[in-house]
Design an enzyme around this catalytic site. Structure first.
Site, PDB file in Angstrom:
ATOM      1  N   TYR A 256       2.687  -3.468 -11.234  1.00  0.00           N
ATOM      2  CA  TYR A 256       3.192  -2.357 -10.427  1.00  0.00           C
ATOM      3  C   TYR A 256       3.905  -1.399 -11.386  1.00  0.00           C
ATOM      4  CZ  TYR A 256       6.071   0.300  -7.158  1.00  0.00           C
ATOM      5  OH  TYR A 256       6.690   1.317  -6.464  1.00  0.00           O
TER       6      TYR A 256
ATOM      7  N   GLU B  18       4.951  -4.239  -4.596  1.00  0.00           N
ATOM      8  CA  GLU B  18       6.046  -3.767  -3.730  1.00  0.00           C
ATOM      9  C   GLU B  18       6.303  -4.747  -2.591  1.00  0.00           C
ATOM     10  OE1 GLU B  18       7.698   0.398  -3.192  1.00  0.00           O
ATOM     11  OE2 GLU B  18       5.534   0.755  -3.103  1.00  0.00           O
TER      12      GLU B  18
ATOM     13  N   ASN C 227      -0.889  -2.736  -2.552  1.00  0.00           N
ATOM     14  CA  ASN C 227       0.526  -2.410  -2.483  1.00  0.00           C
ATOM     15  C   ASN C 227       0.909  -2.518  -1.007  1.00  0.00           C
ATOM     16  OD1 ASN C 227       2.949  -0.959  -1.965  1.00  0.00           O
ATOM     17  ND2 ASN C 227       2.773   0.042  -3.952  1.00  0.00           N
TER      18      ASN C 227
ATOM     19  N   ASP D 171       0.971   2.945   2.774  1.00  0.00           N
ATOM     20  CA  ASP D 171       0.266   4.171   2.392  1.00  0.00           C
ATOM     21  C   ASP D 171      -0.837   3.892   1.374  1.00  0.00           C
ATOM     22  OD1 ASP D 171       2.265   3.504   0.574  1.00  0.00           O
ATOM     23  OD2 ASP D 171       3.069   5.524   0.398  1.00  0.00           O
ATOM     24  N   HIS D 172      -0.918   2.675   0.886  1.00  0.00           N
ATOM     25  CA  HIS D 172      -2.017   2.225   0.031  1.00  0.00           C
ATOM     26  C   HIS D 172      -2.975   1.376   0.860  1.00  0.00           C
ATOM     27  CE1 HIS D 172      -0.017   3.011  -3.988  1.00  0.00           C
ATOM     28  NE2 HIS D 172       1.032   3.026  -3.174  1.00  0.00           N
TER      29      HIS D 172
ATOM     30  N   ASN E 275      -0.197   3.631 -10.244  1.00  0.00           N
ATOM     31  CA  ASN E 275       0.501   4.883  -9.938  1.00  0.00           C
ATOM     32  C   ASN E 275       0.032   6.073 -10.760  1.00  0.00           C
ATOM     33  OD1 ASN E 275       2.396   5.097  -7.759  1.00  0.00           O
ATOM     34  ND2 ASN E 275       3.560   3.437  -8.697  1.00  0.00           N
TER      35      ASN E 275
ATOM     36  N   ASP F  69      -1.118  -1.541  -8.549  1.00  0.00           N
ATOM     37  CA  ASP F  69      -0.762  -0.156  -8.278  1.00  0.00           C
ATOM     38  C   ASP F  69      -0.282   0.427  -9.601  1.00  0.00           C
ATOM     39  OD1 ASP F  69       0.260   2.258  -7.538  1.00  0.00           O
ATOM     40  OD2 ASP F  69       1.804   1.470  -6.198  1.00  0.00           O
TER      41      ASP F  69
END
Length: 276
Positions: A120, A45, A18, A266-267, A165, A163
């Site tokens: 995603y 993303e 991501n 942040d990933h 999530n 991702d």
């Protein structure tokens, strides 16, 4: 460039990341490629409409084949490959939203083509309640559609990355007890993602190498003053393979150092190597 025969004999390295804006973090792809040397890189993303995707910069890294599905400002997925790709045209429009959360492709590999899916999944907002939070409802609906889709077509010579999530296992989060009511690790999400995995017979490729009683994270919040010291992570990024490819897995990497890069996502990128 290596010949086709040489490429065909080599293991296949598939990475997922991501990137949280492909144009903003394009320079970081150079470091990722140098460290992991992926044959295929799946991004989430990308936050970039197709006409503005930085094809030239990506091609310079050796990814001659590229599939992109993006939109302005948010979401977006891409598959970058050093091997020929063919986009799958028959995959669903998830939840009827056309919001660029999935790309399916067929990739050349020894033993025949491999079906590759880059997802995603919606983050789901902050409140784990469908009635109070439509974003959470969208997330659960998306996963339910994925489950039905997999149940109708069990995975064969297939890889699913992205991702997702959701951190499904107890040691996929820094504190199972404290995160039970936090979106990404709630029991309803865990049950939903587990059902998707079981419906397609998917094999968890990262947990193939890292036992389920060991901590494993791929995401650390921007809110942490010192993310490495606190180490309050979650495993939100996944690689699943069909059962017929599970025995071909040869190694994995979770590129934790990428979280410390300047202007980091942040990933962090994760990768598996497979000898199909």
């Amino acid at each position: 460039m290596a010949g086709t025969a040489a490429i065909g004999r080599a293991p296949l390295r598939i990475a997922t990341w991501n990137i949280n804006s492909v144009r903003l973090r394009l320079p970081l792809l150079t470091d990722l490629v140098a460290a992991l040397e992926p044959d295929v890189l799946c991004l989430q993303e990308t936050k970039c409409p197709d006409e503005l995707f930085p094809h030239e910069g990506v091609a310079a890294l050796g990814f001659e084949h590229r599939l992109v599905r993006g939109m302005k400002g948010y979401n977006g997925v891409a598959i970058l490959s050093k091997r020929p790709l063919l986009m799958r045209a028959e995959d669903p429009d998830w939840c009827g939203k056309g919001d660029c959360r999935h790309l399916g492709a067929s990739i050349d590999a020894p033993g025949g083509p491999i079906e590759l899916h880059n997802f995603y999944i919606p983050a789901g907002g902050d409140i784990p309640d469908r009635e109070k939070n439509p974003k959470f409802g969208h997330k659960l609906d998306f996963v339910a559609e994925g489950t039905a889709w997999s149940a109708a077509r069990p995975a064969k010579r297939a890889i699913m990355v992205g991702d997702l999530n959701i951190a499904p296992l107890e040691h996929d989060v820094w504190s199972h007890r404290q995160l039970l009511d936090v979106v990404s690790h709630t029991p309803v999400e865990v049950a939903a993602l587990t059902a998707w995995q079981q419906a397609g017979g998917w094999h968890d490729a990262l947990r193939h190498f890292v036992p389920s009683d060991q901590k494993l994270y791929t995401w650390w919040s921007y809110r942490a003053a010192d993310w490495r010291a606190s180490d309050r992570g979650r495993r939100l990024d996944h690689i699943w393979v069909s059962p017929d490819l599970a025995g071909a897995l040869t190694r994995h990497a979770v590129f934790k150092d990428a979280r410390g890069w300047t202007k980091a996502s942040d990933h962090v990128p994760v990768m598996v190597e497979i000898a199909p």
